[in-house]
Design a protein around this motif. Structure first.
Motif, PDB file in Angstrom:
ATOM      1  N   PRO A   1       1.829  13.894 -19.631  1.00 62.86           N
ATOM      2  CA  PRO A   1       1.427  12.691 -18.603  1.00 62.86           C
ATOM      3  C   PRO A   1       0.366  13.049 -17.978  1.00 62.86           C
ATOM      4  O   PRO A   1      -0.558  11.768 -17.770  1.00 62.86           O
ATOM      5  N   GLY A   2      -0.528  14.164 -18.217  1.00 65.42           N
ATOM      6  CA  GLY A   2      -1.865  14.224 -17.715  1.00 65.42           C
ATOM      7  C   GLY A   2      -1.884  14.401 -16.275  1.00 65.42           C
ATOM      8  O   GLY A   2      -1.960  15.323 -15.482  1.00 65.42           O
ATOM      9  N   THR A   3      -1.930  13.178 -15.649  1.00 65.29           N
ATOM     10  CA  THR A   3      -1.973  12.876 -14.102  1.00 65.29           C
ATOM     11  C   THR A   3      -0.605  12.942 -13.364  1.00 65.29           C
ATOM     12  O   THR A   3       0.456  12.435 -14.179  1.00 65.29           O
ATOM     13  N   PHE A   4      -0.497  13.119 -12.300  1.00 64.70           N
ATOM     14  CA  PHE A   4       0.554  13.026 -11.352  1.00 64.70           C
ATOM     15  C   PHE A   4       0.171  11.661 -10.442  1.00 64.70           C
ATOM     16  O   PHE A   4      -0.589  12.068  -9.849  1.00 64.70           O
ATOM     17  N   GLU A   5       1.013  10.577 -10.476  1.00 62.38           N
ATOM     18  CA  GLU A   5       0.593   9.728  -9.707  1.00 62.38           C
ATOM     19  C   GLU A   5       1.843   9.598  -8.716  1.00 62.38           C
ATOM     20  O   GLU A   5       2.952   9.286  -9.083  1.00 62.38           O
ATOM     21  N   ALA A   6       1.762   9.757  -7.364  1.00 61.62           N
ATOM     22  CA  ALA A   6       2.631  10.192  -6.501  1.00 61.62           C
ATOM     23  C   ALA A   6       3.579   8.876  -6.217  1.00 61.62           C
ATOM     24  O   ALA A   6       4.726   9.204  -5.862  1.00 61.62           O
ATOM     25  N   CYS A   7       2.764   7.808  -5.692  1.00 56.25           N
ATOM     26  CA  CYS A   7       3.401   6.489  -5.218  1.00 56.25           C
ATOM     27  C   CYS A   7       2.714   5.413  -5.752  1.00 56.25           C
ATOM     28  O   CYS A   7       1.570   5.143  -5.499  1.00 56.25           O
ATOM     29  N   ILE A   8       3.507   4.973  -6.779  1.00 54.27           N
ATOM     30  CA  ILE A   8       2.687   3.508  -7.358  1.00 54.27           C
ATOM     31  C   ILE A   8       3.812   2.394  -7.454  1.00 54.27           C
ATOM     32  O   ILE A   8       5.317   2.659  -7.554  1.00 54.27           O
ATOM     33  N   PRO A   9       3.538   1.147  -7.296  1.00 51.06           N
ATOM     34  CA  PRO A   9       4.652   0.120  -7.140  1.00 51.06           C
ATOM     35  C   PRO A   9       5.235   0.156  -8.434  1.00 51.06           C
ATOM     36  O   PRO A   9       4.640   0.256  -9.600  1.00 51.06           O
ATOM     37  N   ILE A  10       6.459  -0.240  -8.391  1.00 52.19           N
ATOM     38  CA  ILE A  10       7.240  -0.217  -9.674  1.00 52.19           C
ATOM     39  C   ILE A  10       7.174  -1.369 -10.290  1.00 52.19           C
ATOM     40  O   ILE A  10       6.628  -2.540  -9.905  1.00 52.19           O
TER      41      ILE A  10
ATOM     42  N   GLN B   1      -1.140  19.615 -16.837  1.00 54.45           N
ATOM     43  CA  GLN B   1      -1.063  18.319 -17.203  1.00 54.45           C
ATOM     44  C   GLN B   1       0.241  17.698 -16.801  1.00 54.45           C
ATOM     45  O   GLN B   1       0.626  16.649 -17.498  1.00 54.45           O
TER      46      GLN B   1
ATOM     47  N   TYR C   1       7.296   3.881  -6.996  1.00 53.36           N
ATOM     48  CA  TYR C   1       7.866   5.059  -8.054  1.00 53.36           C
ATOM     49  C   TYR C   1       6.462   5.826  -8.257  1.00 53.36           C
ATOM     50  O   TYR C   1       5.719   6.043  -7.559  1.00 53.36           O
TER      51      TYR C   1
ATOM     52  N   LYS D   1       4.347   8.515 -11.584  1.00 54.44           N
ATOM     53  CA  LYS D   1       4.192   8.667 -12.836  1.00 54.44           C
ATOM     54  C   LYS D   1       3.838  10.341 -12.986  1.00 54.44           C
ATOM     55  O   LYS D   1       3.051  10.626 -12.332  1.00 54.44           O
TER      56      LYS D   1
END
Ligand code: FAD
Ligand code: SF4
Lengths: 192, 565
Positions: free
Chosen positions: A173-182, B225, B353, B355
């Motif tokens: 994944p590389g990054t972690f995006e905690a809250c993103i619109p589905i 990562q 959600y 990622k």
């Protein structure tokens, strides 16, 4: 093969049924299973798995070779008790198909197959008291349909096709995006 | 055994470190950096960073039977197999090969290899505070810690600055901030729970876990990562392990000799000098017995193994075990409990959600017995660790019915948000919770099996009840549904935080080590793994072992220079 003689030929397989606990039952759930018993069910398991997770706009269980996963787990990773429960479940399913439709499950048409599997699912729903189910599962192993479905799900979601097409798989994944619109039609992540 | 003079020279070092796990790696690095020729002895095989992580890059479908262990494997290794999967099994011992005796059920999870359990640990890093260091003294349990927070503060900073800890500063007296890299981020359900907690219980807070995972490149390692496959070993060096961090740094000094396949069976005592003169080792490849000598010895075999080693090292001076004049060695065994907690489902935020796979959860720092006036029916406290996520296939397979297209559609789309959380609780030091060697039963190297006699007591059980109640209440206040509180009643050892079998203290009559982790009765022996802990606090302990090890190394080096050792 007519209905009667087919019934007779599978009757020997259907050992457990729903009889109450007995010495016979204890014996039958602890009897030794040979891997061939699972391997000979290759085709049947592939069909059953596909019925649980069918091909849609994404691959189904059959394309993902889920039956091989089921057999691997059954043969190498499952206790004798649960193996027997599973074998008995297959026998019960075959016996039910024979009784209702006078033919092998694999010879049944899609509607008949569906009715058979539905019946098995019904038999798996267990007691209405949770605690009894827990005890029952502990002594006798998970009901056949639930075990079959659990293995199908595991096998599918961890397969290459299932993870990457049925679900969303992010290798690094590389990054972690905690809250993103589905996103529309968002599939779940294959791994946690 | 006869050792020629020539061999004796090759067998002599400035320092010997026993065990290459989290604490032993630190001891080796610190001593090497000070210019000391150091021999690092490890009973298991070598594990080289990157090279020996065979599963690190595998996909889920590369495992024939998924994450299921085989039946044979589970039967041979009933304890370890409850912790490992086919993906990280190679970093755990085999119970069949390394048996021990459970006087009462106790899970002794181990990794015998270079790096020890630094390869499989959860990487949570929390400082202790004076609430913890003064606790025994205040309520008269066990003995008083011989140190206070100010003694350790700079060493915590030193350790954190080297390993790289990500976390958020919160300015709490009882859970001091550290030298943090950018924190990982909370997701929306965790933020929601955090907001609710702040509103309803203003003295509590929810923050992101503090973990030795690198949120930016650091010392030629990382960044992480976000794969969450850490227990397989990290090909990016994204988290701290001895293998990725301290051992390479020790190696780089040119002062380290690493000797895997070397079980230390005894610490040797020099009657004349009243000091340790070295150690005896069985080479597990050749079965040969060797002796190695040094000016100082650091014991870092991990709590239970260290206690066993000391108790097996008997001499006329120490008939009851090396440095055991107090009779405390092997006693006061502690482990945190982490059985009780609560789970709930939330029906909002369905348009949100995430990622990536964040390799940690959240923390609710201790909120019980912080102030003298509190009237609870138990001593000390716990913190809550947990995580929020949307139900994925593993969870949904249990919660949706039927089969076919609808089932598939439900299975492959994100379910509702859920939170799972549990209390990591303090365990008091009970004299009767103990480890003893059983000379009538031996392992394949002829060493007595260790017998572990451990239970949680009333105080821990009352605390678990409180955890269930407060966790469920916090979820309830935040609008969660289908809340289920639980107590898994896991046996001791299950939190894998064994501590306390060679405790620190001011009085040699009641403790084994002084305030510099130096043995009261053998001044050139230092013990800085978990066995030194005087009380357990409720924080994950390994960061404290690192800080204590760095501090003891500095002290040992200075004493040696002054000719005091
Ligand atoms: C799954 C898991 C999750 C964890 N999560 C956390 C966490 O989040 N935070 C935290 O703080 N802690 C955590 N821990 C605990 C942490 O791993 C231990 O506290 C830590 O590793 C202890 O360090 P140590 O140096 O004492 O022992 P270890 O790391 O166990 O190393 C001991 C080494 O000594 C060797 N050895 C033993 N006996 C001998 C002998 N006689 N001769 C030579 N060598 C010997 C062993 O082979 C081993 O390599 C976790 C552990 C596990 C397994
Ligand atoms: S989550 Fe980060 S530290 Fe863990 S294995 Fe992946 S990259 Fe490495």
């Amino acid at each position: 093969m007519d209905r009667r003689s087919y019934l007779k030929s599978v009757a020997g397989l259907a050992v457990a049924g729903t009889a109450s606990f007995s010495v016979f039952k204890w014996f039958s759930i602890h009897r030794k299973v040979v891997p061939a018993e699972f391997s000979s069910k290759h085709e049947l398991l592939a069909e059953l798995a596909e019925m649980i997770i069918p091909q849609t706009d994404t691959p189904g269980a059959k394309a993902a070779n889920v039956h091989e996963y089921i057999i691997a787990v059954m043969v190498d990773c499952t206790s004798v008790k649960e193996q027997n429960k599973f074998i008995d479940g297959i026998a019960e399913l075959e016996e039910y198909a024979a009784r209702e439709y006078g033919k092998e499950f694999l010879k049944c048409n899609p509607a008949e197959r569906k009715a058979v599997l539905k019946q098995m699912a019904k038999n798996s729903s267990g007691y209405s008291y949770k605690i009894l189910n827990k005890i029952n599962n502990k002594i006798f192993g998970k009901p056949f349909f639930l075990k079959l479905r659990e293995l199908t799900v595991e096998g599918y979601c961890q397969s290459r096709l299932g993870a990457t097409q049925g679900l969303a798989y992010d290798y690094i994944p590389g990054t972690f995006e905690a809250c993103i619109p589905i996103r529309p039609n968002q599939r779940s992540w294959a791994t946690k | 055994m006869y050792i020629s003079d020539k061999n004796k020279i090759l067998h002599t070092y400035d320092a010997i470190v026993i065990g290459s796990g989290i604490s032993g790696g630190w001891a080796a690095m610190e001593l090497c950096k000070k210019g000391m020729k150091t021999l690092l002895l490890e009973r298991g095989r070598d594990v080289k960073h990157l090279v020996d992580y065979p599963t690190a890059n595998l996909n889920p479908w590369d495992f024939k039977a998924g994450m299921n262990n085989t039946i044979q494997d589970r039967e041979a290794n009933p304890v370890q197999s409850s912790a490992y999967s086919p993906a990280d099994k190679h970093f755990y011992v085999s119970d069949a090969e390394h048996p021990y005796i459970q006087e009462k059920p106790f899970n002794w999870y181990r990794g015998y290899q270079v790096g020890g359990r630094s390869l499989t640990w959860g990487r949570q890093c929390y400082r202790l505070s004076d609430l913890d260091f003064e606790a025994n003294h205040r309520d008269g349990t066990g003995v008083d810690w011989p140190i206070r927070y100010k003694d350790l503060e700079q060493w915590y900073s030193y350790a954190e600055s080297f390993i790289g800890v990500s976390g958020n500063r919160e300015n709490l007296g009882h859970l001091p901030d550290g030298e943090f890299l950018t924190p990982m981020e909370l997701n929306c359900i965790e933020k929601h729970l955090g907001d609710s907690i702040r509103k309803n219980d203003e003295h509590r807070l929810l923050t992101i876990a503090r973990v030795a995972n690198l949120t930016r490149g650091w010392d030629n390692r990382g960044p992480c990562q976000n794969r969450n496959l850490c227990t397989r070993g990290c090909p990016f060096g994204g988290y701290f392990s001895s293998n990725s961090s301290t051992i390479p740094a020790a190696m780089a000094t040119g002062n380290l000799t690493l000797r895997p396949f070397s079980i230390v069976t005894e610490i040797l005592f020099d009657e004349q000098k009243q000091k340790a003169r070295g150690v005896r080792v069985i080479d597990t490849l050749t079965s040969e017995v060797h002796e190695f000598y040094a000016k100082i010895v650091f014991v870092n075999a991990s709590t239970i193994a260290t206690a066993g080693l000391l108790l097996n090292s008997v001499s006329s001076r120490f008939p009851d075990g090396f440095g055991n004049g107090s009779g405390q060695i092997g006693h006061n065994l502690m482990d945190h409990h982490s059985s009780a907690g609560a789970y709930g489902v939330h029906d909002q935020f369905t348009d949100q959600y995430y990622k990536g796979r964040r390799p940690c959860g959240f923390l609710i720092p201790r909120y019980r017995n912080l102030h003298p006036g509190e009237k609870l029916n138990f001593k000390r406290g716990y913190n809550i660790q947990g995580h929020g996520e949307r139900q994925e296939w593993m969870d949904k397979a249990q919660s949706i019915d039927g089969f076919g297209e609808d089932f598939k559609a439900g299975l492959t789309t994100p379910g509702p948000w859920t939170v799972w959380m549990a209390g990591w609780g303090e365990c008091l030091p009970y004299f009767d919770n103990q480890v003893t060697p059983d000379p009538s039963k031996k392992d394949k190297w002829g060493q007595p099996l260790l017998k572990i006699d451990f239970t949680f007591r009333e105080n821990e059980h009352k605390m678990m009840t409180d955890i269930e109640q407060t966790s469920a209440r916090m979820l309830d206040q935040a609008g969660f549904k289908h809340i289920e509180s639980f107590n898994y009643n896991k046996p001791g050892g299950s939190t894998i935080h064994e501590m306390g079998t060679a405790r620190m203290g001011n009085d040699p009559k009641t403790s084994v080590l002084n305030k510099f982790n130096q043995m009261h009765e053998a001044k050139n022996v230092f013990i800085t793994d978990g066995s030194c802990m005087t009380s357990s606090a409720c924080q994950n302990p390994s960061l404290t072992y690192m800080a204590l090890t760095a501090r003891a190394s500095q002290f040992a080096y200075e004493q040696l220079k002054k000719g005091e050792l």
